[in-house]
Design a protein around this motif. Structure first.
Motif, PDB file in Angstrom:
ATOM      1  N   ASP A  61      -2.131   5.744  -1.091  1.00  0.00           N
ATOM      2  CA  ASP A  61      -1.792   5.249  -2.424  1.00  0.00           C
ATOM      3  C   ASP A  61      -3.006   5.327  -3.344  1.00  0.00           C
ATOM      4  OD1 ASP A  61      -1.407   2.836  -4.495  1.00  0.00           O
ATOM      5  OD2 ASP A  61       0.562   3.475  -3.770  1.00  0.00           O
ATOM      6  N   TYR A  63      -3.983   3.356  -5.483  1.00  0.00           N
ATOM      7  CA  TYR A  63      -4.658   2.067  -5.631  1.00  0.00           C
ATOM      8  C   TYR A  63      -5.954   2.035  -4.831  1.00  0.00           C
ATOM      9  CZ  TYR A  63      -5.761  -2.713  -4.244  1.00  0.00           C
ATOM     10  OH  TYR A  63      -6.422  -3.883  -3.942  1.00  0.00           O
ATOM     11  N   GLU A  66      -8.633   4.068  -6.476  1.00  0.00           N
ATOM     12  CA  GLU A  66      -9.176   3.376  -7.642  1.00  0.00           C
ATOM     13  C   GLU A  66     -10.164   2.292  -7.218  1.00  0.00           C
ATOM     14  OE1 GLU A  66      -5.202   3.845 -10.502  1.00  0.00           O
ATOM     15  OE2 GLU A  66      -5.621   1.975  -9.446  1.00  0.00           O
ATOM     16  N   VAL A  67      -9.773   1.507  -6.238  1.00  0.00           N
ATOM     17  CA  VAL A  67     -10.652   0.439  -5.771  1.00  0.00           C
ATOM     18  C   VAL A  67     -11.897   1.017  -5.109  1.00  0.00           C
ATOM     19  CG1 VAL A  67     -10.849  -1.523  -4.201  1.00  0.00           C
ATOM     20  CG2 VAL A  67      -8.762  -1.198  -5.524  1.00  0.00           C
ATOM     21  N   ASN A  96     -11.161  -5.869  -6.295  1.00  0.00           N
ATOM     22  CA  ASN A  96      -9.869  -5.667  -5.643  1.00  0.00           C
ATOM     23  C   ASN A  96      -8.846  -4.973  -6.534  1.00  0.00           C
ATOM     24  OD1 ASN A  96     -10.662  -7.109  -3.235  1.00  0.00           O
ATOM     25  ND2 ASN A  96     -10.498  -8.983  -4.448  1.00  0.00           N
ATOM     26  N   ASP A  97      -9.199  -4.705  -7.786  1.00  0.00           N
ATOM     27  CA  ASP A  97      -8.294  -4.022  -8.701  1.00  0.00           C
ATOM     28  C   ASP A  97      -9.115  -3.497  -9.871  1.00  0.00           C
ATOM     29  OD1 ASP A  97      -8.495  -6.244 -10.709  1.00  0.00           O
ATOM     30  OD2 ASP A  97      -7.498  -7.326  -9.098  1.00  0.00           O
ATOM     31  N   ARG A  99      -8.374  -4.258 -13.231  1.00  0.00           N
ATOM     32  CA  ARG A  99      -7.996  -4.968 -14.434  1.00  0.00           C
ATOM     33  C   ARG A  99      -9.234  -5.226 -15.296  1.00  0.00           C
ATOM     34  NH1 ARG A  99      -5.082 -10.217 -12.466  1.00  0.00           N
ATOM     35  NH2 ARG A  99      -6.955 -10.244 -11.168  1.00  0.00           N
ATOM     36  N   THR A 137      -9.868   8.261  -0.487  1.00  0.00           N
ATOM     37  CA  THR A 137      -8.705   7.363  -0.456  1.00  0.00           C
ATOM     38  C   THR A 137      -8.454   6.823   0.941  1.00  0.00           C
ATOM     39  OG1 THR A 137      -7.690   8.616  -2.270  1.00  0.00           O
ATOM     40  CG2 THR A 137      -6.257   7.166  -0.994  1.00  0.00           C
ATOM     41  N   SER A 141      -8.744   2.944   2.020  1.00  0.00           N
ATOM     42  CA  SER A 141      -7.546   2.256   2.510  1.00  0.00           C
ATOM     43  C   SER A 141      -7.766   1.665   3.896  1.00  0.00           C
ATOM     44  CB  SER A 141      -6.358   3.226   2.518  1.00  0.00           C
ATOM     45  OG  SER A 141      -6.602   4.319   3.386  1.00  0.00           O
ATOM     46  N   LYS A 158      -4.568  -7.773  -5.706  1.00  0.00           N
ATOM     47  CA  LYS A 158      -3.939  -7.388  -4.442  1.00  0.00           C
ATOM     48  C   LYS A 158      -4.992  -7.196  -3.349  1.00  0.00           C
ATOM     49  CE  LYS A 158      -0.122  -4.980  -6.708  1.00  0.00           C
ATOM     50  NZ  LYS A 158       0.611  -3.715  -6.839  1.00  0.00           N
TER      51      LYS A 158
END
Length: 292
Positions: A61, A63, A66-67, A96-97, A99, A137, A141, A158
Motif C-alpha cells: 500500500d 501508505y 509515504e510513511v 505515522n501519517d 497530515r 514500500t 510495511s 494509523k
C-alpha cells in the motif's frame, strides 16, 4: 429345473439390466462425490488466494511508502540538525501519517518549519521510482507491521503493529487452556472411569452439545454475565475491570473448547485396553490410581 431357470435368457437379461442400473447409480454417486471434492478444493484454494492477494495489497500500500519517505526525511534532517538518540526516537514515533499536524510535530521536534520537513519529504518521495520504490514500500510495511507495538488502523494516526494482536491472542489462549484443560480432563476421567456406561452415554452428548453453540452466543454471554461478575469480584479487592478484558474472553473461550478437550481425553482413556484396567484393579489399585 434350476439350471434351466438360471440359463433363461429373460432372467439373465433382467439380472444384467439390474446390475447395469446399479452400476449407473454408483457412477452418478461417484460423480457427485467427485464434484463435491473438487468444489471443496476450489474453495480452499480460493480462500488462500484471497488471503495472499489481500496480504500483497496491504504490504504494498502507498501508505507505507509515504510513511517510509517521511521517516527517511526526518532522519536526514535530524542528522543535519544534530538531533539523535532518544530525541530522534521520540520524534519518529509520531511519524505515522502525512497530515499537516504531523509535519508540524516533526518541525517542532527538529527545530524547523513544517514546510522544510514537507519539502524534504516530497523530494525523497519523488526521487524513488520503480524497483527502489517497491523495496522501500516493502521495507517500511514490514518494519511497521512487525516493529510497531500499537494497532490502531481506524484512528486518524494509523498504526499497524501486529504485536498487540499476538499478545492478546496468547493471553486469551493461556486463560482458555487454564479453564478447559483441568475441567476437560476431570470430565473425561469421570465419564471414562467413574460413571457407569449408561450414565456416560447420557452425559457425553450433553457435554458435546456445547460445541454446537454459535460463538456469538458465547460472546454475548461473556459480555452480559461473565464481565459483570468479574467486575463485582474485583471491586471487592479495589480493582477495576474494563468491559472488554482478557479474563472474560479467556474464560468463555475455555468453556467453548471444553467439549473438544473432554472428547479427546475421553477417547484417549477409552483407547486403553480393558485388560490393563482389570489388571490394575486386581493388584488393588483404586480408580484414581488407575486414572493417573
Amino acid at each position: 429345473m434350476m439350471s434351466k431357470e438360471l440359463l433363461d435368457p429373460t432372467s439373465v437379461a433382467a439380472a444384467l439390466q439390474t446390475r447395469s442400473d446399479r452400476n449407473r447409480k454408483e457412477q452418478i454417486i461417484q460423480l457427485v462425490m467427485l464434484i463435491c471434492a473438487v468444489f471443496s478444493i476450489f474453495i480452499t484454494i480460493s480462500i488462500v488466494f484471497i488471503l495472499l492477494e489481500t496480504a500483497v495489497q496491504f504490504f504494498t500500500d502507498v501508505y507505507f511508502f509515504e510513511v517510509g519517505s517521511l521517516v527517511e526525511a526526518v532522519r536526514q534532517l535530524a542528522q543535519e540538525q544534530g538531533v539523535g538518540g532518544d530525541d530522534l526516537a521520540r520524534i519518529l514515533t509520531r511519524a505515522n501519517d502525512i497530515r499537516d499536524v504531523t509535519f508540524e510535530r516533526m518541525g517542532e521536534g527538529l527545530g524547523l518549519t513544517p514546510e522544510q520537513v514537507r519539502d524534504r519529504y516530497e523530494t525523497i518521495f519523488a526521487s524513488r521510482t520503480g524497483l527502489e520504490r517497491f523495496w522501500a514500500t516493502i521495507s517500511a510495511s514490514f518494519s511497521r507491521f512487525f516493529g510497531d507495538v500499537r494497532w490502531t488502523p481506524l484512528f486518524g494516526s494509523k498504526r499497524f503493529g501486529i504485536w498487540p494482536l499476538i499478545n492478546g491472542t496468547a493471553m486469551v489462549t493461556l486463560v482458555a487452556m487454564s479453564v478447559a484443560v483441568p475441567l476437560g480432563l476431570l470430565t473425561a476421567l469421570y465419564l471414562g472411569i467413574y460413571a457407569s456406561r449408561d450414565l456416560s452415554r447420557i452425559l457425553r452428548p450433553m457435554v458435546e452439545i456445547l460445541a454446537g453453540i454459535p460463538t456469538v452466543v458465547y460472546g454475548y454471554f461473556a459480555l452480559i454475565y461473565i464481565t459483570p461478575s468479574l467486575q463485582w469480584v474485583f471491586n471487592l479487592f479495589g480493582a477495576q475491570v474494563p468491559i472488554f478484558n482478557v479474563l472474560s474472553a479467556g474464560v468463555m473461550m475455555g468453556v467453548m473448547i471444553l467439549p473438544t478437550v473432554g472428547s479427546i481425553s475421553l477417547d484417549s482413556i477409552n483407547a486403553v485396553p480393558r485388560a490393563l484396567h482389570d489388571g490394575a484393579y486386581a493388584l488393588g489399585a483404586t480408580k484414581m490410581e488407575v486414572a493417573l
